[in-house]
Design an enzyme around this catalytic site. Structure first.
Site, PDB file in Angstrom:
ATOM      1  N   PHE A   1       0.856  -1.183   0.000  1.00 10.23           N
ATOM      2  CA  PHE A   1       0.000   0.000   0.000  1.00 10.23           C
ATOM      3  C   PHE A   1       0.900   1.244   0.000  1.00 10.23           C
ATOM      4  O   PHE A   1       1.841   1.312   0.788  1.00 10.23           O
ATOM      5  CB  PHE A   1      -0.905  -0.028   1.235  1.00 10.23           C
ATOM      6  CG  PHE A   1      -2.002   0.988   1.208  1.00 10.23           C
ATOM      7  CD1 PHE A   1      -3.179   0.747   0.514  1.00 10.23           C
ATOM      8  CD2 PHE A   1      -1.859   2.190   1.869  1.00 10.23           C
ATOM      9  CE1 PHE A   1      -4.196   1.686   0.487  1.00 10.23           C
ATOM     10  CE2 PHE A   1      -2.873   3.142   1.843  1.00 10.23           C
ATOM     11  CZ  PHE A   1      -4.041   2.887   1.154  1.00 10.23           C
TER      12      PHE A   1
ATOM     13  N   ASP B   1       1.228  -4.869   8.479  1.00  9.58           N
ATOM     14  CA  ASP B   1       0.074  -3.983   8.360  1.00  9.58           C
ATOM     15  C   ASP B   1      -1.157  -4.879   8.179  1.00  9.58           C
ATOM     16  O   ASP B   1      -1.233  -5.659   7.224  1.00  9.58           O
ATOM     17  CB  ASP B   1       0.273  -3.047   7.161  1.00  9.58           C
ATOM     18  CG  ASP B   1      -0.802  -1.975   7.084  1.00  9.58           C
ATOM     19  OD1 ASP B   1      -1.939  -2.242   7.508  1.00  9.58           O
ATOM     20  OD2 ASP B   1      -0.501  -0.878   6.587  1.00  9.58           O
TER      21      ASP B   1
ATOM     22  N   TYR C   1     -11.170   1.707  10.478  1.00  8.06           N
ATOM     23  CA  TYR C   1     -12.394   2.063   9.741  1.00  8.06           C
ATOM     24  C   TYR C   1     -12.780   1.085   8.642  1.00  8.06           C
ATOM     25  O   TYR C   1     -13.737   1.306   7.927  1.00  8.06           O
ATOM     26  CB  TYR C   1     -12.277   3.481   9.153  1.00  8.06           C
ATOM     27  CG  TYR C   1     -11.023   3.757   8.354  1.00  8.06           C
ATOM     28  CD1 TYR C   1     -10.886   3.333   7.045  1.00  8.06           C
ATOM     29  CD2 TYR C   1      -9.965   4.462   8.925  1.00  8.06           C
ATOM     30  CE1 TYR C   1      -9.745   3.596   6.315  1.00  8.06           C
ATOM     31  CE2 TYR C   1      -8.805   4.725   8.209  1.00  8.06           C
ATOM     32  CZ  TYR C   1      -8.700   4.290   6.901  1.00  8.06           C
ATOM     33  OH  TYR C   1      -7.561   4.546   6.183  1.00  8.06           O
TER      34      TYR C   1
ATOM     35  N   ARG D   1     -12.974  -3.296  -7.483  1.00  9.19           N
ATOM     36  CA  ARG D   1     -12.697  -4.006  -6.245  1.00  9.19           C
ATOM     37  C   ARG D   1     -14.006  -4.180  -5.484  1.00  9.19           C
ATOM     38  O   ARG D   1     -14.737  -3.210  -5.263  1.00  9.19           O
ATOM     39  CB  ARG D   1     -11.719  -3.148  -5.436  1.00  9.19           C
ATOM     40  CG  ARG D   1     -10.724  -3.899  -4.637  1.00  9.19           C
ATOM     41  CD  ARG D   1      -9.672  -2.965  -4.077  1.00  9.19           C
ATOM     42  NE  ARG D   1     -10.263  -1.836  -3.344  1.00  9.19           N
ATOM     43  CZ  ARG D   1      -9.692  -1.269  -2.287  1.00  9.19           C
ATOM     44  NH1 ARG D   1      -8.537  -1.703  -1.833  1.00  9.19           N
ATOM     45  NH2 ARG D   1     -10.261  -0.235  -1.688  1.00  9.19           N
TER      46      ARG D   1
END
Ligand SMILES: *Cc1c(COP(=O)(O)O)cnc(C)c1O
Length: 405
Positions: A121, A193, A218, A364
C-alpha cells in the site's frame, strides 16, 4: 446451491441486524469504509451531550476518556490473537507505521535495510521513504522487491521487513507465520500492516511471534470514517523501543509536566498526543460486535462469499479475475479487471451496487461477512453482467473521474 439456501444456512446471518444500511444498496466496500453499527449513534450523542456538554473537562476522569486508547486496544487484542498489554489505539495507520519503523531501525543499528514489497500500500512505502529522507544519506536504505522475491531478498543486512498481509489491489494473502520466521532467521524484525485483515482473517500475533503490527479502525472493524488506528508491539520489545514522536501522552507522567521526556512503560510510550475521543468512542462501540465472536466463522463465510462472486462473474465477456483463484490465499475481496473498469463501477454504483475502483483497470469488491448476504452477491453479479452486456456503462456520465475513486 442457490443464494437463498446459502443465506438460510449462514450462521452469521443475524449479525446484519446490528448494522444500519440503506435499503436498495448492496454495499461491497466494507474493506474501505465499514458500515455503521446501530449502537454507535446513541453512544456518540451521549458522549457529546452529557460527557462533553455537561461534564466537560471532568470527563477525562469521570468517563475515563484518558484510558480510551488502552481500553480500545485491549478490546481489539483478542481479534488480533494478542495477549493483554500489547495493543493500543492511536493516531492513523500512516503515523503508526512511522513510529514503529523509526523505533525498529534505531533498535536494529547498525543494520540499515528496511525491506518491503514493491506493490505494498503506497502509504506504507511513503512513510519509509520519508523516514529515509529524514535520517539523511546512507543511514536507512529502503528496498522493495516483488512479492515472490521476499524470501530470497532477506539477509543479515535487513533491519526490518514491513509488509501488508492482504494486498489492497488483488487481495493476495501473505503467510505471516512463515515470513515472520524467515525474517527472524536472519535477525530482522517484522512489521505487519493488518488494515485489510483485522476482523476478517483469524490472526495469531502471539503464536506467530510477530514483533510489530499496525492497522486501520475504519475498514472491517467498522470504526467510522477516519477512525483511529492501532498498533501492536510484542511485550518483550516494548521497553527496548523508542518511538520518535515523543509527545506528552507517551510520557511516564504526563501531568507532572516534566520538561524532559521519559517514556512510559508498556504500550503507553507509543502514544503521542491527546486521543480523539469522539472517534475513539465510535470504534470502541463498534468493536463490541466482535466480543465472543469467532473470527474463523467470519473467514469461512468470507471465502464462500468471494468464491460465489467469482463463480458468477468470471465468465462475463471482458472480465478477468485479478485476485487469486484459491480462496485460501485470497482476502475478503475480489478484484476484477475490465478495460472500462472505472465506468463500469460508476454504473454499478448508480444501480446501488457499491464497490470501488483502483488504477489502472480494477474493480474491487469487498465482502463483509457480518452484513453481506449471498443474495446480495448474486444480485451484484447479475447487475455487473447486465451493465457490461448492454454497454450501459458507456453513457457519458460514467466517464467523469471523481476525486475519490
Ligand atoms: C487503508 C490502509 C492504510 C490507511 O492508512 P491511513 O493512515 O489510515 O490513511 C494503510 N495501510 C494499508 C495497507 C491500508 O490498507
Amino acid at each position: 446451491m442457490k443464494a437463498v439456501e446459502r443465506d438460510a444456512d449462514d450462521p452469521l446471518a443475524l449479525y446484519r441486524e446490528q448494522f444500519d444500511l440503506p435499503e436498495k444498496v448492496i454495499y461491497l466496500d466494507g474493506n474501505s469504509l465499514g458500515a455503521l453499527p446501530k449502537t454507535v449513534a446513541a453512544v456518540l450523542s451521549r458522549t457529546i451531550e452529557q460527557e462533553w456538554g455537561v461534564d466537560l473537562i471532568r470527563s477525562w476522569n469521570q468517563h475515563d476518556w484518558i484510558n480510551l486508547p488502552t481500553q480500545v486496544g485491549e478490546k481489539l487484542a483478542p481479534v488480533l490473537g494478542a495477549a493483554t498489554g500489547q495493543v493500543i489505539c492511536t493516531d492513523s495507520t500512516s503515523v503508526n507505521l512511522f513510529k514503529l519503523m523509526a523505533a525498529a531501525i534505531q533498535f536494529q543499528k547498525p543494520r540499515k535495510v528496511v525491506m518491503s514489497q514493491r506493490d505494498n500500500f503506497p502509504t506504507d512505502l511513503y512513510m519509509a521513504q520519508g523516514l529515509q529522507d529524514l535520517a539523511g544519506t546512507g543511514r536507512i536504505e529502503h528496498k522493495t522487491v516483488a512479492a515472490d522475491q521476499i524470501v530470497d531478498a532477506l539477509d543479515e543486512q535487513v533491519a526490518l521487513l514491513h509488509l501488508t498481509q492482504v494486498n489492497f489491489r488483488d487481495g493476495q494473502v501473505h503467510d505471516i507465520k512463515a515470513l515472520t520466521r524467515r525474517a527472524h532467521d536472519v535477525g530482522a524484525l517484522v512489521l505487519w500492516d493488518l488494515s485489510h485483515s483485522a476482523g476478517v482473517l483469524p490472526l495469531q500475533l502471539d503464536d506467530w511471534e510477530v514483533d510489530l503490527a499496525v492497522g486501520c479502525g475504519y475498514k472491517y472493524l467498522n470504526g467510522g470514517p477516519g477512525a483511529p488506528a492501532y498498533l501492536f508491539v510484542r511485550r518483550d520489545l516494548q521497553a527496548q523501543l523508542h518511538q520518535p514522536l515523543a509527545g506528552w501522552m507517551g510520557h511516564q507522567t504526563p501531568f507532572s509536566f516534566d520538561p524532559n521526556y521519559v517514556p512510559a512503560g508498556g504500550m503507553q510510550r507509543f502514544l503521542a498526543g491527546t486521543p480523539s475521543v469522539l472517534a475513539m468512542k465510535a470504534l470502541d462501540t463498534a468493536l463490541d460486535i466482535y466480543q465472543g465472536l469467532d473470527v474463523q466463522l467470519i473467514r469461512d463465510k468470507s471465502k464462500r462469499l468471494t468464491q460465489f462472486f467469482v463463480d458468477l462473474t468470471t465468465d462475463i465477456p471482458g472480465i478477468m479475475l485479478a485476485s487469486p483463484s484459491d480462496p485460501d490465499v485470497r482476502g475478503s475481496q475480489v478484484s476484477l479487471q475490465h478495460p472500462a473498469a472505472y465506468s463500469v463501477m460508476q454504473a454499478l454504483i448508480e444501480r446501488g451496487v457499491i464497490g470501488d475502483f483502483r488504477e489502472p483497470d480494477l474493480m474491487r469488491f469487498g465482502f463483509a461477512p457480518l452484513y453481506n448476504s449471498f443474495s446480495e452477491v448474486q444480485e451484484a453479479a447479475e447487475q455487473l453482467r447486465e451493465i457490461i452486456q448492454t454497454g450501459f456503462y458507456q453513457e457519458p456520465r460514467f466517464q467523469v473521474r471523481q476525486q475519490v475513486t
